[in-house]
Design an enzyme around this catalytic site. Structure first.
Site, short mmCIF file in Angstrom:
data_model
loop_
_atom_site.label_atom_id
_atom_site.label_comp_id
_atom_site.label_asym_id
_atom_site.label_seq_id
_atom_site.Cartn_x
_atom_site.Cartn_y
_atom_site.Cartn_z
N HIS A 190 -31.04 -9.68 -9.11
CA HIS A 190 -31.19 -10.52 -7.92
C HIS A 190 -32.41 -10.09 -7.10
O HIS A 190 -33.01 -10.91 -6.39
CB HIS A 190 -29.92 -10.42 -7.08
CG HIS A 190 -29.83 -11.45 -6.00
ND1 HIS A 190 -29.28 -11.20 -4.76
CD2 HIS A 190 -30.22 -12.75 -5.97
CE1 HIS A 190 -29.36 -12.30 -4.03
NE2 HIS A 190 -29.90 -13.25 -4.74
N LYS A 285 -11.76 2.57 -9.63
CA LYS A 285 -11.16 1.97 -8.44
C LYS A 285 -10.40 0.68 -8.76
O LYS A 285 -9.71 0.12 -7.90
CB LYS A 285 -12.23 1.72 -7.39
CG LYS A 285 -12.83 3.02 -6.86
CD LYS A 285 -14.02 2.78 -5.97
CE LYS A 285 -14.57 4.11 -5.43
NZ LYS A 285 -15.03 5.03 -6.49
#
Length: 504
Positions: A190, A285
């Site tokens: 990006h 996580k």
């Protein structure tokens, strides 16, 4: 008065050359000694080796003596008037490096090492790759012993695309992939600057490698299919993601759109364009998540597993903990705080995390790709978890500072979405080691099966639930977002996060 010395090949040693002791007696150590001796411009004089066992003690290697083992380091330094140490043994684990550094600090000696990635990439080792020892080296696990022949066969002459290529993990993936001579390497990111800089690096290091620079957002459902149609990658590594736990608690909609919608877009584009292998970069996580980031990454894992189930392609995920040297890592933050004079901030004195060097993690990600049959979640063996407080103290001491005198440590409290310790497997998960001893495979987490997540949910409702979650993010409806996060990931503890609390 200066006395001219000569290498074994008859070449004169440069005046003022530094006397060097090489730790290690293997191929790497020998190659470094050979290069030093063959090139006086390095202004180094190797005086011998130290071995990490007693087998080579008393022998000569390439005309240089093996002066003892690591227990003899202090006496060898004194007797040979060493000015510099080079650690050239990949087998030396972090904890075993600490005594070496303690002795060298006492003697005020410089210590240099060949970075782990040069062992992993099978790249020619030479003196130019040496760098000073860093605190990351003290945390490294044992050497990764993998035969790269199969990896080369899989990647060579294939078109490879990496999303998030400008990030820490994405860029290291690209660097290691480039060693295996792909037909083309597509860098999708990006941020234009990071992609430009990475492509420029490859232009210099791998001028023969065709590079495709792609600027785009994985959330763009129109752009992704066009990019994949243009490149038609055989292999895709999906590293693009939002990873910052507290930040995603404040930006829930973007966590969903990037980690869930983005993964869905990339997976669909890959399937529609015949991508043969797909690996999602996941995180510890995602296991029993207490954060929005973790929950969205768990959904990303399930999207990839669902795609493998439907398509029959060997698509999978690789889950690991913190990587040392990544952008925004705890070590980077600590270094900035130390440079400012402190304090070094830690959330909780008992906070534990798994760590691995970025080079090791990426190498094992590539190895996991070889093992995939479809839908698996691979988990990297991260070693033992470390206390963040101990890591901070190590870095402060490594910087030559004293806690309490030069700099302070401040405990600030656990942040929303954080756990005191991370898990690598779901509760009641079954797992086993693969053929690569550093990689586990989750036997039921990959299909989303657990006591709280029945298989029919994946088969009949998963796609609709994911679509509803994405739509809730588009509508900026946090109550709906959390409703669908909890439905898709029942083990998600949404009450621990700041955003979830605010939405109630």
């Amino acid at each position: 008065m200066y006395t001219k010395e000569y290498y074994g090949n008859g070449a004169a040693v440069s005046e003022g050359a530094g006397r060097v002791l090489i730790i290690g007696t293997g191929e790497l150590a020998r190659s470094i000694a050979t290069e030093i001796k063959s090139n006086p411009r390095h202004r180094l004089l190797p005086v011998g080796f130290l071995c990490d066992n007693s087998e080579s003690n008393g022998h000569h290697i390439g005309g240089l003596p093996v002066l003892g083992n690591l227990d003899n380091l202090a006496s060898v330094i004194q007797s040979t008037k060493i000015e510099q140490i080079i650690i050239a043994t990949p087998e030396l684990e972090g904890p075993n490096m600490r005594p070496i550094l303690d002795v060298c600090r006492s003697a005020n000696l410089r210590v240099r090492i060949v970075p782990a990635k040069y062992h992993l990439l099978e790249k020619q080792n030479n003196i130019r790759q040496l760098r000073d020892v860093q605190v990351e080296d003290l945390l490294r696990n044992g050497p990764v012993r993998s035969d790269c022949t199969d990896l080369r066969m899989m990647i060579a002459k294939k078109r490879v695309l990496v999303t998030g290529a400008g990030g820490s993990i994405g860029s290291e993936l690209c660097r290691q992939i480039a060693q295996y001579e792909p037909a083309q390497l597509a860098l999708l990111g990006h941020g234009e600057h990071s992609i430009f800089m990475l492509a420029s690096e490859f232009t210099y290091l791998h001028p023969e490698l065709p590079i495709v620079r792609l600027i785009g957002d994985v959330r763009d459902a129109d752009r992704m299919p066009q990019m994949f149609s243009d490149v038609r990658p055989h292999i895709v590594f999906h590293a693009a993601a939002h990873k910052h736990v507290p930040l995603m608690e404040e930006n829930v909609e973007d966590a969903v759109s990037n980690n869930v919608l983005g993964t869905s877009n990339v997976v669909k584009a890959a399937i529609n364009n015949g991508t043969e292998n797909f690996i999602l970069i996941s995180t510890d996580k995602a296991v029993s998540p207490t954060s929005v980031m973790g929950a969205t990454k768990r959904i990303a894992e399930l999207i990839v597993s669902r795609a493998a189930e439907r398509s029959g392609y060997p698509y999978g995920s690789v889950r690991f903990g913190n990587v040392l040297g990544s952008r925004g890592s705890v070590l980077s933050i600590f270094r900035e705080q130390i440079a400012r004079g402190g304090p070094v901030t830690i959330t909780h004195p008992e906070m534990l995390r798994y760590f691995m060097t970025i080079e090791e993690a990426v190498h094992l990600v590539l190895q996991a790709m070889l093992l995939g049959k479809g839908g698996e979640i691979f988990v990297l063996d991260m070693g033992e978890p470390l206390k963040i407080a101990d890591l901070a103290r190590e870095l402060i001491e490594f910087s030559g500072l004293q806690i309490g005198r030069d700099i302070d440590i401040k405990f600030t409290g656990v942040r929303p979405g954080e756990k005191l310790f991370e898990e690598l497997f779901l509760q009641n998960d079954h797992y086993e080691r693969t053929l690569d001893q550093k990689i586990f495979v989750s036997l039921n987490g990959s299909s989303g099966k657990s006591k709280s997540h029945a298989n029919h949910q994946l088969a009949e409702h998963f796609d609709k639930q994911v679509d509803a979650l994405i739509e809730a993010a588009r509508m900026n409806s946090r109550p709906l977002i959390f409703q669908y996060l909890k439905r898709i990931v029942p083990e998600y503890n949404l009450h621990n996060g700041l955003a979830a609390q605010a939405s109630q």
